[in-house]
Write a protein that holds these residues in place. Sequence first.
Motif, PDB file in Angstrom:
ATOM      1  N   TYR A 292     -36.553 -12.031 -31.149  1.00 55.97           N
ATOM      2  CA  TYR A 292     -36.126 -11.778 -29.766  1.00 55.97           C
ATOM      3  C   TYR A 292     -36.006 -10.292 -29.478  1.00 55.97           C
ATOM      4  CZ  TYR A 292     -35.100 -16.715 -29.850  1.00 55.97           C
ATOM      5  OH  TYR A 292     -35.218 -18.067 -29.966  1.00 55.97           O
ATOM      6  N   PRO A 299     -42.836  -9.468 -26.910  1.00 56.75           N
ATOM      7  CA  PRO A 299     -42.348 -10.542 -26.050  1.00 56.75           C
ATOM      8  C   PRO A 299     -43.524 -11.343 -25.486  1.00 56.75           C
ATOM      9  CG  PRO A 299     -41.478  -8.408 -25.366  1.00 56.75           C
ATOM     10  CD  PRO A 299     -42.519  -8.139 -26.379  1.00 56.75           C
ATOM     11  N   ASN A 303     -44.453  -7.166 -22.885  1.00 57.89           N
ATOM     12  CA  ASN A 303     -43.327  -6.336 -22.501  1.00 57.89           C
ATOM     13  C   ASN A 303     -43.675  -5.628 -21.192  1.00 57.89           C
ATOM     14  OD1 ASN A 303     -41.398  -4.282 -22.194  1.00 57.89           O
ATOM     15  ND2 ASN A 303     -41.085  -4.149 -24.407  1.00 57.89           N
ATOM     16  N   TRP A 313     -40.074 -11.078 -16.904  1.00 57.30           N
ATOM     17  CA  TRP A 313     -38.865 -11.083 -16.109  1.00 57.30           C
ATOM     18  C   TRP A 313     -38.852 -12.237 -15.123  1.00 57.30           C
ATOM     19  CZ3 TRP A 313     -39.421  -5.153 -15.427  1.00 57.30           C
ATOM     20  CH2 TRP A 313     -38.760  -4.519 -16.483  1.00 57.30           C
ATOM     21  N   GLU A 316     -37.835 -15.300 -17.009  1.00 63.07           N
ATOM     22  CA  GLU A 316     -36.413 -15.305 -17.326  1.00 63.07           C
ATOM     23  C   GLU A 316     -35.589 -15.732 -16.126  1.00 63.07           C
ATOM     24  OE1 GLU A 316     -34.448 -14.100 -20.294  1.00 63.07           O
ATOM     25  OE2 GLU A 316     -36.350 -14.935 -21.001  1.00 63.07           O
ATOM     26  N   ARG A 325     -36.427 -19.232 -25.470  1.00 62.00           N
ATOM     27  CA  ARG A 325     -35.077 -19.116 -24.936  1.00 62.00           C
ATOM     28  C   ARG A 325     -34.273 -20.360 -25.287  1.00 62.00           C
ATOM     29  NH1 ARG A 325     -34.384 -18.126 -18.525  1.00 62.00           N
ATOM     30  NH2 ARG A 325     -32.123 -18.252 -18.387  1.00 62.00           N
ATOM     31  N   ASP A 339     -26.012 -18.078 -21.585  1.00 58.11           N
ATOM     32  CA  ASP A 339     -27.204 -18.222 -20.761  1.00 58.11           C
ATOM     33  C   ASP A 339     -26.933 -19.190 -19.605  1.00 58.11           C
ATOM     34  OD1 ASP A 339     -29.696 -18.721 -19.682  1.00 58.11           O
ATOM     35  OD2 ASP A 339     -30.707 -18.832 -21.625  1.00 58.11           O
TER      36      ASP A 339
ATOM     37  N   ASN B  67     -31.179  -5.487 -15.956  1.00 61.10           N
ATOM     38  CA  ASN B  67     -32.197  -4.831 -16.785  1.00 61.10           C
ATOM     39  C   ASN B  67     -33.184  -3.976 -15.999  1.00 61.10           C
ATOM     40  OD1 ASN B  67     -31.175  -6.250 -19.073  1.00 61.10           O
ATOM     41  ND2 ASN B  67     -32.343  -8.028 -18.403  1.00 61.10           N
ATOM     42  N   LEU B 278     -31.849  -5.257 -29.690  1.00 61.33           N
ATOM     43  CA  LEU B 278     -31.265  -6.576 -29.452  1.00 61.33           C
ATOM     44  C   LEU B 278     -30.825  -7.283 -30.726  1.00 61.33           C
ATOM     45  CD1 LEU B 278     -32.370  -8.986 -26.755  1.00 61.33           C
ATOM     46  CD2 LEU B 278     -31.965  -9.892 -29.025  1.00 61.33           C
ATOM     47  N   SER B 320     -29.824  -5.119 -21.551  1.00 60.97           N
ATOM     48  CA  SER B 320     -29.394  -6.320 -22.274  1.00 60.97           C
ATOM     49  C   SER B 320     -30.563  -7.159 -22.773  1.00 60.97           C
ATOM     50  CB  SER B 320     -28.482  -7.181 -21.397  1.00 60.97           C
ATOM     51  OG  SER B 320     -29.202  -7.626 -20.265  1.00 60.97           O
ATOM     52  N   ASP B 321     -31.757  -7.021 -22.168  1.00 60.47           N
ATOM     53  CA  ASP B 321     -32.893  -7.781 -22.689  1.00 60.47           C
ATOM     54  C   ASP B 321     -33.635  -7.008 -23.771  1.00 60.47           C
ATOM     55  OD1 ASP B 321     -34.294  -5.868 -21.251  1.00 60.47           O
ATOM     56  OD2 ASP B 321     -35.273  -7.291 -19.903  1.00 60.47           O
ATOM     57  N   MET B 323     -35.600  -4.547 -23.860  1.00 61.31           N
ATOM     58  CA  MET B 323     -37.031  -4.251 -23.657  1.00 61.31           C
ATOM     59  C   MET B 323     -37.417  -2.795 -23.859  1.00 61.31           C
ATOM     60  SD  MET B 323     -38.965  -6.739 -22.935  1.00 61.31           S
ATOM     61  CE  MET B 323     -38.625  -8.460 -22.923  1.00 61.31           C
TER      62      MET B 323
END
Lengths: 476, 338
Positions: A292, A299, A303, A313, A316, A325, A339, B67, B278, B320-321, B323
Amino acid sequence: MAQTNNLQNTNGEADDSPNMLVYRKMEDVIARMQEEKNGIPIRTVKSFLSKIPSVFSGSDIVQWMLKNLSIEDQVEALHLGTLMAAHGYFFPISDHVLTLKDDNTFYRFQTPYFWPSNCWEPENTDYAVYLCKRTMQNKARLELADYEAESLARLQRAFARKWEFIFMQAEAQAKVDKKRDKIERKILDSQERAFWDVHRPVPGCVNTTEVDIKKSSRMKNPHKTRKSVYGLQNDIRSHSPTHTPAPEAKQPTVEELQEQIKFWQAQLDRHRLKMSKVAESLLCYTEQYVEYDPFLATPDPSNPWNTDDATFWEQEASKEPGQQRVKRWGFGIDEVLKDPAGREQFLKFLESEFSSENLRFWLAVQELKRRPIREVPTRVQEIWQEFLASGAPSAINVDSKSYAKTTQNVKDPGRYAFEDAQEHIYKLMKSDSYSRFIRSSAYQELLQAKKKSALIQGRRTSFEKFSRSVKSKNLF
Amino acid sequence: MGELDVLKKEAETLKTQIETARKAVNDTTMEAASSGVAPAPRIQPKARRTLKGHTAKIYALYWALDNKLMVSGSQDGKLLVWDTHAGILANCVPLKSAWVMTVSFSPSAGLVASGGLDNMCTIVNISGEKPKTMRELDGHDGYVACSRFLSETSILTASGDQTCGLWDLETGKQKQSFLNHVGDCMCVALAEDQNTFISGACDSQAKLWDIRDGQCKQSFIGHTGDINAISYMPNGQAFITGSDDCTLRMFDMRADQEVMCYQNAQPTAGVTSLSLSLSGRLLFAGYDDFNCNIWDSLKGEKIGVLSGHDNRVSCTGIPSDGMCVSTGSWDSFLKIWN
């Protein structure tokens, strides 16, 4: 691993200027560089009709560093060397800009008198004397640079009224300088110039004497600071730093010591976990989360910072959590509670089992803690009525101790009225509801089902990317 | 011996006993325990954005929970709120006092807090059309070095008056005072459950506190200089500190001691700031020598450098993610890397 800190007095406050630690470390390196046997070879170079005394080349410095310090490569050596030059420990003899170059540029060591560890804060009057003195001397190498000429003009305007005095000081200094041996003069002149290059750097260069405002406001020993280079102002120090008495350390009172002893006793009595267990849990955690961590695993799909594609994003934020997730919810109850999608699914599952009151209570108490204070008393009553009062519609099962405490708290309601009850419920959920949720077919389906749709999504995304790139290139 | 001396001796004896107890659980070291772990890859993050807008030294930055938004504070007297991915300015908050040392967002990012040499923590509402000062938290006797929101109505501060404070934003009053440090408090970090927090100060110590009763629960020694930065490891059981003594150290709360030290081969620059990736495996640390070093937190090895700033790196942050990582510098620029 505790180290005695001899820089601190009994109050635990550092006695020195904030940069002192760093200066000491640099000076250790300088001392080694200046060693007779294993230091940098210093020599006098013949140039046309004159000699250049006491120099070494930039390459000499880099080579010495690579050989004697645990430095990996030339880049690191240049970085460290430039840092030390910027602080003024050695300097290029023909340049105001203090950097280290790996070539035949000549460098010289700074004399300890001018080292930054002496806490110099030279005044502008001193700088004026210095610049003025330079104009009096008839040497090409002492000609003022443009920025220095500008500074001199500015200082003349600022000190117009005492300029005669400054001029006299400059003359006196120039006289003293003239009396020196030629070679000695060359060296001292360059060292003096390097000093001013540190404290009045070339415009555009970093001023390494700048102190963080958090630290400058707590310079503890102003009497240790040296402000005058040419003896102009009243130098507050009448004797050397080694003879200046340190400030009186504050003696603790009997009460303070008793408090301390109570604290240390409590510390002594605490249970300490074995290092092996600590390391094991840390290793376990980092390994579990490595997939993660965007710095260690790419990702899915990408990314957004790398590819300018914000799909990650968007995913998410969407109502449909991706497989990765969902997998994370399995790591522990905290991941589910953290979450929003996790909370939603957990709640859904518990509602299907008609056992959602625990989670709803926990969520209500969390929300209560963020309420404005004027709404708290009403909300506390509402929560009490819903979950804890006799005949409550969503009655939860709390141990008798917590129940008693909560009953008391509710009489004088504050944000933390349900702390004990909440903790009890949390433990219950962790051991019971949570594990049922993870084993449930609802959760397992989410885990599996997302794999299928991820594939479809993958294909969709790449088509989207294609059409977007086509649009941006205005092909259609 | 007078009563004072007896008590002093007792305190010293207890401290020695504690050190012995700490050593007793050292059946291994973190380095030894992680020797079997594969080394972290040597990474070379690139600067993806350079945010230009400040005209003086940047002292602090903070990522919003979404973020995307990031706020920075500079000695030019402004707080700038950035839409980082678009690389543009989203908001500008002028400050009464230019000597700002800390900035932070509330969880909704509707509020920003700033604090500094004015000894106050100022709360500004930026969710409306124009930024509006909501509160000026006045009560510290020293500069406010760090501020962290617990919620939209509660904030924690660290101050040069050697105390930390918990404030209620509705009343503007200090709810709790945390007294134990004997040096300026420079930084704080909140635990995820918000029941505890950790602080670092100029007495070279880090402390763990209970937010509700204001008590110091644990003290951690090891550093030999001001602690400028502090952050929890994501597992919540350990934390890392950065100091003027040129080192970073990891402390574990269950082992009650330092478990790792991160030091350059040639330690000649203090650590100003730090952020953890993270998973906690990567540690990004900003230094006085203009660089940001990347450390493998488990093995203690340096695995990369972010170089690109022309002056001290004063602050870093990871959203927080996880990235990317952002750095702020005295050169007045912010950079975002990954």
